[in-house]
Design an enzyme around this catalytic site. Structure first.
Site, mmCIF file in Angstrom:
data_model
loop_
_atom_site.group_PDB
_atom_site.id
_atom_site.type_symbol
_atom_site.label_atom_id
_atom_site.label_comp_id
_atom_site.label_asym_id
_atom_site.label_seq_id
_atom_site.Cartn_x
_atom_site.Cartn_y
_atom_site.Cartn_z
ATOM 1 N N ASP A 94 83.373 80.333 55.956
ATOM 2 C CA ASP A 94 82.436 81.000 55.332
ATOM 3 C C ASP A 94 82.653 82.604 56.216
ATOM 4 O OD1 ASP A 94 82.631 78.153 55.421
ATOM 5 O OD2 ASP A 94 79.972 78.448 55.363
ATOM 6 N N GLU A 150 79.074 82.087 51.749
ATOM 7 C CA GLU A 150 77.484 81.869 51.779
ATOM 8 C C GLU A 150 77.099 82.838 52.998
ATOM 9 O OE1 GLU A 150 76.290 79.819 50.716
ATOM 10 O OE2 GLU A 150 75.021 78.441 52.426
ATOM 11 N N ASN A 151 77.397 83.249 53.712
ATOM 12 C CA ASN A 151 76.455 83.947 54.999
ATOM 13 C C ASN A 151 76.428 85.051 55.217
ATOM 14 O OD1 ASN A 151 77.275 81.091 56.782
ATOM 15 N ND2 ASN A 151 74.788 80.879 55.560
ATOM 16 N N ASN A 183 74.476 75.707 50.417
ATOM 17 C CA ASN A 183 73.598 75.772 50.897
ATOM 18 C C ASN A 183 72.450 76.855 50.549
ATOM 19 O OD1 ASN A 183 74.564 75.793 52.752
ATOM 20 N ND2 ASN A 183 72.538 75.362 54.009
ATOM 21 N N HIS A 184 73.178 78.101 51.069
ATOM 22 C CA HIS A 184 71.879 79.225 50.872
ATOM 23 C C HIS A 184 72.800 80.410 50.325
ATOM 24 C CE1 HIS A 184 70.869 78.672 55.119
ATOM 25 N NE2 HIS A 184 72.192 78.455 55.472
ATOM 26 N N HIS A 214 81.400 72.024 49.641
ATOM 27 C CA HIS A 214 80.041 72.336 51.390
ATOM 28 C C HIS A 214 79.336 71.561 51.261
ATOM 29 C CE1 HIS A 214 78.771 76.396 53.769
ATOM 30 N NE2 HIS A 214 77.852 76.120 52.789
ATOM 31 N N HIS A 226 81.023 75.948 60.065
ATOM 32 C CA HIS A 226 82.156 76.592 61.169
ATOM 33 C C HIS A 226 82.759 76.666 62.161
ATOM 34 C CE1 HIS A 226 78.675 79.752 59.398
ATOM 35 N NE2 HIS A 226 78.838 78.595 58.555
#
Length: 266
Positions: A13, A44-45, A72-73, A156, A183
């Site tokens: 990530d 993702e982030n 999820n983001h 994920h 993470h």
């Protein structure tokens, strides 16, 4: 017979602009060192923890990623909606409803090998609950049967047990399963009895001195006050987490089984 392998590099990530810059600074050298045939990056982030923007995706591709996975983001930045349907190599988890923008799998042709890349999101301790990820993988594998030579899954998920359950469920049916989201890189890389390579989590790429890439202060405040806080990306030096899967193309089994799993820090 000469040994013939296909190498997949998956990068954990990307956390914030600092993590994205670190990827840009280091991915070319990582590719030069390990010579992967396929590079998968979880973005993702990238947008300061809250999803991935259109500009972030463009930068990740430009520095050497072939496919971007998410989690999820994925819908945290509105402008990503504009490209999710059209950019086939930018994935969102396949178990989102069919009405959601984007798609959860792609067949990528690399070095003459057709690789099915899937992106799923777990349901344990993640809200809202999505469709069953196990059923979603079955659906993709049935739909794409005969169209791929190797298959790789980014699972994920929060729960280590859900990631491991997915890997065992797919053992012998896909080449590799790697976990993202938590993470923190795990030290359990292995090859399952049916030939599927697996690691519970490949870690993250971003600030190494905070908490999961975030500034510790609001996280501590949330734990001590039980009140919601707004997280921000930590300062300081960055580090990267990744994994390499070497797939055996000489095997008569389909998809190509994994013959090595190697954790990589960069």
């Amino acid at each position: 017979m000469n040994e013939k392998k296909f190498r997949v590099l998956a990068v954990g990530d990307i956390v914030g602009h600092a993590g994205l810059q670190y990827l840009k600074d280091n991915l070319p050298a990582l590719k030069k060192k390990y010579l992967p045939d396929l590079v998968i990056v979880n973005g993702e982030n990238a947008a300061e923890i809250r999803g991935i923007s259109r500009e972030d995706a463009k930068e990740i591709f430009s520095c050497g990623a072939d496919v971007i996975t998410t989690g999820n983001h994925v819908f945290g930045q509105r402008n990503i909606y504009e490209i999710l349907d059209d950019e086939k190599n930018l994935l969102r988890p396949a178990n989102y409803p069919g009405t959601a923008p984007g798609h959860g799998s792609v067949i990528f042709n690399a070095a003459g090998i057709r690789v099915l890349i899937m992106n799923l999101r777990g349901n344990v301790e993640l809200s809202p609950a999505l469709g069953c990820p196990f059923a979603a993988t079955d659906l993709i594998l049935r739909r794409e049967s005969g169209n791929f030579d190797a298959a790789v899954l980014d699972m994920h998920a929060e729960a280590t047990s859900e990631k491991a359950a997915m890997a065992h469920y797919l053992d012998g049916r896909v080449s590799a399963v790697f976990g993202t989201h938590t993470h923190v890189a795990t030290a359990d890389e292995r090859i399952l009895p049916g030939g599927t390579g697996f690691i519970t989590d490949i870690g993250m790429t971003g600030p190494a001195g905070g908490i999961l890439g975030c500034d510790p202060k609001p996280i501590i405040a949330q734990f001590t006050s039980a009140m919601p806080q707004r997280y921000s990306v930590a300062d300081g030096e960055c580090a990267g987490g990744a994994v390499i899967f070497d797939l055996d193309l000489n095997s008569c089994h389909s998809p190509a089984p994994c013959c090595r799993v190697l954790r990589v820090k960069f």
